[in-house]
Design a protein around this motif. Structure first.
Motif, PDB file in Angstrom:
ATOM      1  N   UNK A   8       0.817  -1.215   0.000  1.00  0.00           N
ATOM      2  CA  UNK A   8       0.000   0.000   0.000  1.00  0.00           C
ATOM      3  C   UNK A   8       0.845   1.257   0.000  1.00  0.00           C
ATOM      4  N   UNK A   9       1.892   1.286   0.822  1.00  0.00           N
ATOM      5  CA  UNK A   9       2.764   2.464   0.897  1.00  0.00           C
ATOM      6  C   UNK A   9       3.428   2.720  -0.454  1.00  0.00           C
ATOM      7  N   UNK A  10       3.854   1.648  -1.119  1.00  0.00           N
ATOM      8  CA  UNK A  10       4.516   1.814  -2.419  1.00  0.00           C
ATOM      9  C   UNK A  10       3.513   1.984  -3.564  1.00  0.00           C
ATOM     10  N   UNK A  11       2.237   1.976  -3.237  1.00  0.00           N
ATOM     11  CA  UNK A  11       1.155   2.156  -4.205  1.00  0.00           C
ATOM     12  C   UNK A  11       1.201   1.115  -5.320  1.00  0.00           C
ATOM     13  N   UNK A  12       1.376  -0.154  -4.916  1.00  0.00           N
ATOM     14  CA  UNK A  12       1.339  -1.235  -5.904  1.00  0.00           C
ATOM     15  C   UNK A  12      -0.013  -1.185  -6.612  1.00  0.00           C
ATOM     16  N   UNK A  13      -0.030  -1.250  -7.924  1.00  0.00           N
ATOM     17  CA  UNK A  13      -1.305  -1.199  -8.654  1.00  0.00           C
ATOM     18  C   UNK A  13      -2.224  -2.356  -8.250  1.00  0.00           C
ATOM     19  N   UNK A  14      -3.496  -2.063  -8.155  1.00  0.00           N
ATOM     20  CA  UNK A  14      -4.477  -3.077  -7.764  1.00  0.00           C
ATOM     21  C   UNK A  14      -4.518  -4.240  -8.743  1.00  0.00           C
ATOM     22  N   UNK A  15      -4.224  -4.004 -10.003  1.00  0.00           N
ATOM     23  CA  UNK A  15      -4.246  -5.098 -10.988  1.00  0.00           C
ATOM     24  C   UNK A  15      -3.159  -6.128 -10.693  1.00  0.00           C
ATOM     25  N   UNK A  16      -2.113  -5.760  -9.951  1.00  0.00           N
ATOM     26  CA  UNK A  16      -1.083  -6.716  -9.531  1.00  0.00           C
ATOM     27  C   UNK A  16      -1.331  -7.194  -8.104  1.00  0.00           C
ATOM     28  N   UNK A  17      -1.823  -6.281  -7.247  1.00  0.00           N
ATOM     29  CA  UNK A  17      -2.010  -6.618  -5.840  1.00  0.00           C
ATOM     30  C   UNK A  17      -3.167  -7.589  -5.621  1.00  0.00           C
ATOM     31  N   UNK A  18      -4.315  -7.325  -6.210  1.00  0.00           N
ATOM     32  CA  UNK A  18      -5.510  -8.141  -5.937  1.00  0.00           C
ATOM     33  C   UNK A  18      -5.357  -9.617  -6.314  1.00  0.00           C
ATOM     34  N   UNK A  19      -4.807  -9.960  -7.489  1.00  0.00           N
ATOM     35  CA  UNK A  19      -4.618 -11.400  -7.755  1.00  0.00           C
ATOM     36  C   UNK A  19      -3.657 -12.054  -6.755  1.00  0.00           C
ATOM     37  N   UNK A  20      -2.569 -11.364  -6.416  1.00  0.00           N
ATOM     38  CA  UNK A  20      -1.584 -11.934  -5.484  1.00  0.00           C
ATOM     39  C   UNK A  20      -2.183 -12.120  -4.099  1.00  0.00           C
ATOM     40  N   UNK A  21      -2.922 -11.130  -3.615  1.00  0.00           N
ATOM     41  CA  UNK A  21      -3.509 -11.231  -2.277  1.00  0.00           C
ATOM     42  C   UNK A  21      -4.636 -12.254  -2.255  1.00  0.00           C
TER      43      UNK A  21
END
Length: 154
Positions: free
Chosen positions: A71-84
């Protein structure tokens, strides 16, 4: 279990986003971002990217900091959501199956020897207390090293 961990992980991600949006001026947020666990999580995230988020769900103690760092590094949701999402599925399976099996094992042990279950519980609580108290005490070696700097060679 999946819904609980998904809510917690995404809440932590959005907390990280809010820190960068202005909360970073608070002392608590600054201390959090300077902590050992956060630094480790950031190193993982920088090295491995989104897969670090998925793998963090199979660890103890770093999962929250990885999500915060994302979140702090502002990872794009298109990369974050599948991984999480994959990580949450893994976490729910591990804790759902291992947790259930642990409860069954404790129940069966209780039927055979309640005293042993109580003794193991007391031992576990004592171990946790010892670890927490030991962690809070500064070590004598750390004080000695800080008190006397090493001489420099000419």
């Amino acid at each position: 279990m999946f819904c609980i961990v998904m809510a917690r992980a995404n809440g932590t991600y959005w907390l990280g986003r809010s820190i960068t949006a202005g909360l970073s001026r608070s002392r608590k947020a600054a201390r959090l971002l300077e902590g050992r666990h956060y630094v480790t999580a950031t190193r993982w995230l920088n090295r491995w990217g989104a897969p670090a988020i998925t793998v963090s769900f199979m660890t103890i103690g770093i999962q929250t900091m990885i999500n915060l760092a994302a979140g702090v590094t502002k990872m794009p949701l298109r990369r974050y959501l599948p991984a999480v999402t994959v990580g949450c599925i893994i976490w729910a399976f591990i804790y759902g199956s291992a947790g259930f099996l642990s409860l069954v094992a404790v129940e069966r042990l209780w039927q055979r020897s309640p005293a042993l279950v109580i003794a193991l519980g007391v031992l576990a609580v004592a171990g946790v207390a010892w670890a927490v108290l030991r962690k809070d005490k500064p070590s004598a070696v750390a004080h000695q090293g800080a008190a006397a700097p090493e001489p420099q060679a000419n």
